[in-house]
Scaffold this motif. Structure first.
Motif, PDB file in Angstrom:
ATOM      1  N   UNK A  85       0.792  -1.287  -0.119  1.00 21.28           N
ATOM      2  CA  UNK A  85      -0.170   0.073  -0.053  1.00 21.28           C
ATOM      3  C   UNK A  85       1.085   1.660  -0.212  1.00 21.28           C
ATOM      4  N   UNK A  86       0.652   2.151  -1.004  1.00 21.90           N
ATOM      5  CA  UNK A  86       0.942   3.492  -0.151  1.00 21.90           C
ATOM      6  C   UNK A  86       0.667   4.661   0.382  1.00 21.90           C
ATOM      7  N   UNK A  87       1.910   4.576   0.575  1.00 23.41           N
ATOM      8  CA  UNK A  87       1.658   5.183   2.679  1.00 23.41           C
ATOM      9  C   UNK A  87       2.521   6.542   2.272  1.00 23.41           C
ATOM     10  N   UNK A  88       1.785   7.440   2.884  1.00 21.06           N
ATOM     11  CA  UNK A  88       1.979   9.333   2.836  1.00 21.06           C
ATOM     12  C   UNK A  88       3.330   8.952   4.196  1.00 21.06           C
ATOM     13  N   UNK A 119       1.042  12.397   9.232  1.00 22.22           N
ATOM     14  CA  UNK A 119       1.782  13.215   7.610  1.00 22.22           C
ATOM     15  C   UNK A 119       2.583  14.117   7.625  1.00 22.22           C
ATOM     16  N   UNK A 120       3.618  14.342   6.531  1.00 19.90           N
ATOM     17  CA  UNK A 120       4.132  15.461   6.835  1.00 19.90           C
ATOM     18  C   UNK A 120       3.046  16.443   5.592  1.00 19.90           C
ATOM     19  N   UNK A 121       2.709  16.289   4.923  1.00 18.74           N
ATOM     20  CA  UNK A 121       1.482  17.556   3.883  1.00 18.74           C
ATOM     21  C   UNK A 121       2.422  17.361   2.720  1.00 18.74           C
ATOM     22  N   UNK A 122       1.713  18.228   2.149  1.00 21.90           N
ATOM     23  CA  UNK A 122       2.502  18.693   0.781  1.00 21.90           C
ATOM     24  C   UNK A 122       2.970  19.871   1.237  1.00 21.90           C
ATOM     25  N   UNK A 123       4.200  19.749   0.610  1.00 27.12           N
ATOM     26  CA  UNK A 123       5.671  20.961   0.742  1.00 27.12           C
ATOM     27  C   UNK A 123       5.198  21.027   2.290  1.00 27.12           C
ATOM     28  N   UNK A 124       5.934  20.160   2.943  1.00 29.70           N
ATOM     29  CA  UNK A 124       6.018  19.870   4.222  1.00 29.70           C
ATOM     30  C   UNK A 124       5.072  20.641   5.183  1.00 29.70           C
ATOM     31  N   UNK A 125       3.811  20.845   4.877  1.00 27.43           N
ATOM     32  CA  UNK A 125       2.700  22.258   5.229  1.00 27.43           C
ATOM     33  C   UNK A 125       1.818  20.407   6.363  1.00 27.43           C
ATOM     34  N   UNK A 126       2.331  21.410   7.354  1.00 30.21           N
ATOM     35  CA  UNK A 126       1.174  20.765   8.958  1.00 30.21           C
ATOM     36  C   UNK A 126       0.280  21.848   9.808  1.00 30.21           C
ATOM     37  N   UNK A 127      -0.762  21.362  10.044  1.00 24.49           N
ATOM     38  CA  UNK A 127      -1.881  22.012  11.053  1.00 24.49           C
ATOM     39  C   UNK A 127      -2.261  21.215  12.217  1.00 24.49           C
ATOM     40  N   UNK A 128      -1.861  21.727  13.568  1.00 26.26           N
ATOM     41  CA  UNK A 128      -1.981  20.729  14.658  1.00 26.26           C
ATOM     42  C   UNK A 128      -2.384  21.495  15.744  1.00 26.26           C
ATOM     43  N   UNK A 129      -3.121  20.591  16.868  1.00 23.84           N
ATOM     44  CA  UNK A 129      -3.624  21.938  17.802  1.00 23.84           C
ATOM     45  C   UNK A 129      -2.043  21.308  18.813  1.00 23.84           C
ATOM     46  N   UNK A 130      -1.560  22.699  19.064  1.00 25.72           N
ATOM     47  CA  UNK A 130      -0.298  22.289  19.961  1.00 25.72           C
ATOM     48  C   UNK A 130      -1.015  22.554  21.237  1.00 25.72           C
ATOM     49  N   UNK A 131      -1.467  21.539  21.865  1.00 26.17           N
ATOM     50  CA  UNK A 131      -2.238  21.559  23.468  1.00 26.17           C
ATOM     51  C   UNK A 131      -2.828  20.092  23.561  1.00 26.17           C
ATOM     52  N   UNK A 132      -2.830  19.304  24.528  1.00 25.67           N
ATOM     53  CA  UNK A 132      -3.271  18.191  25.078  1.00 25.67           C
ATOM     54  C   UNK A 132      -4.087  18.073  26.398  1.00 25.67           C
ATOM     55  N   UNK A 133      -4.238  19.152  26.722  1.00 23.54           N
ATOM     56  CA  UNK A 133      -4.524  20.071  28.167  1.00 23.54           C
ATOM     57  C   UNK A 133      -6.092  19.921  27.711  1.00 23.54           C
ATOM     58  N   UNK A 134      -6.681  18.396  28.600  1.00 18.88           N
ATOM     59  CA  UNK A 134      -8.069  18.192  28.511  1.00 18.88           C
ATOM     60  C   UNK A 134      -8.217  18.843  30.188  1.00 18.88           C
ATOM     61  N   UNK A 135      -7.917  20.160  30.916  1.00 20.43           N
ATOM     62  CA  UNK A 135      -8.940  20.785  31.764  1.00 20.43           C
ATOM     63  C   UNK A 135      -9.921  21.535  31.341  1.00 20.43           C
ATOM     64  N   UNK A 136     -10.514  21.848  32.087  1.00 21.28           N
ATOM     65  CA  UNK A 136     -12.249  22.992  31.041  1.00 21.28           C
ATOM     66  C   UNK A 136     -11.381  24.733  30.849  1.00 21.28           C
TER      67      UNK A 136
END
Length: 287
Positions: free
Chosen positions: A95-98, A192-209
């Protein structure tokens, strides 16, 4: 016939008999090994990083040869090129994987996440996590002691002295997952690296209110849901007061980045654009 000669002949006979017995035993209990295992191992990168899910390249080669379907097996270091060679040797489809890369989902720098105490124990995140929640009000964030850096065999991470956070060197990262396994706070993720190494993600893992999370860190996700509302691809979910962006669904439109009130959503390797206020105004006009 002298005693010496008799002794020599006796020992020679016993040696020959032992050799015959050993040969017969080896033939009876001989384990056949598919020669393709050596061929597959030869094209693998010999990193023995464990990123494939096996203890080393030899074990991975054995698994590839034995598997009827290798579509779920992948060498993160060698990538598509190596897996293509493996498929050619085995006559199987792969399978082709990114390509993926490690991302650090914590932006709790010293500036954003003030220290409340000082840790003086063993310089290990694993040791610190077994004792307490950390030096700041956020018990979800990075300890900054570098277990991830120590676990990386490819010099793809280093600790930034100014921010106190690990930094990924994109050109060196092979997505082996060693840093992911080493982090006791689960703030490192393979995406995923994404096209042209472009990525968007939430830089937080805090589960508090929201209010609690924001008090502990000024750039924490507060689970407000604004990002999910503007996403046209249903790529964002809100769970346990925390937003998460699915990199399989995300199309990098960046509307969520403009909506986030705490700057918890990071965009990497995109062209420089207008300031956030202007972007918000543009997004509003598009609505």
């Amino acid at each position: 016939m002298s005693i010496v000669l008799i002794t020599i002949l006796t020992l020679a006979g016993l040696g020959a008999l032992a050799a015959v017995i050993l040969y017969l035993a080896s033939q009876k209990f001989k384990v056949f090994e598919d020669p393709r295992i050596d061929q597959v191992e030869e094209v693998l990168p010999a990193a023995n990083c464990g990123g494939c899910g096996f203890p080393g390249c030899r074990a991975f080669a054995e698994a590839l040869v034995k598997a009827d379907d290798i579509s779920d097996l992948n060498c993160p270091v060698g990538g598509a090129e190596v897996m293509g060679k493996v498929a050619q040797i085995l006559g199987k489809e792969v399978a082709k994987s990114e390509p993926k890369i490690a991302v650090v989902r914590c932006n709790g720098t010293c500036e954003h996440r003030p220290r409340l105490n000082q840790y003086e124990g063993a310089p290990s995140c694993a040791a610190a996590s077994a004792l307490y929640g950390g030096e700041t009000g956020c018990s979800f964030g990075c300890y900054g002691l570098g277990d991830c850096v120590d676990a990386c065999n490819f010099d793809a991470m280093y600790m930034d002295e100014k921010t106190g956070l690990p930094v990924v060197i994109e050109d060196n990262c092979v997505a082996c997952g060693a840093c992911v396994d080493a982090c006791p706070k689960n703030i490192i993720e393979l995406r995923k690296k994404g096209p042209k190494n472009r990525r968007i993600f939430v830089s937080c893992v805090n589960e508090e209110k929201g209010a609690v999370a924001r008090k502990a860190c000024s750039v924490a996700c507060i689970g407000c849901g604004k990002c999910a509302k503007v996403c046209p691809f249903d790529a964002i979910t809100i769970k346990n007061n925390l937003a998460y962006i699915d990199d399989e669904k995300c199309r990098l439109c960046r509307k969520c980045v403009a909506e986030c009130p705490t700057n918890a959503i990071h965009e990497l390797n995109f062209p420089v654009r207008k300031n956030k206020t202007a972007v918000k105004e543009t997004a509003t006009e598009e609505k």
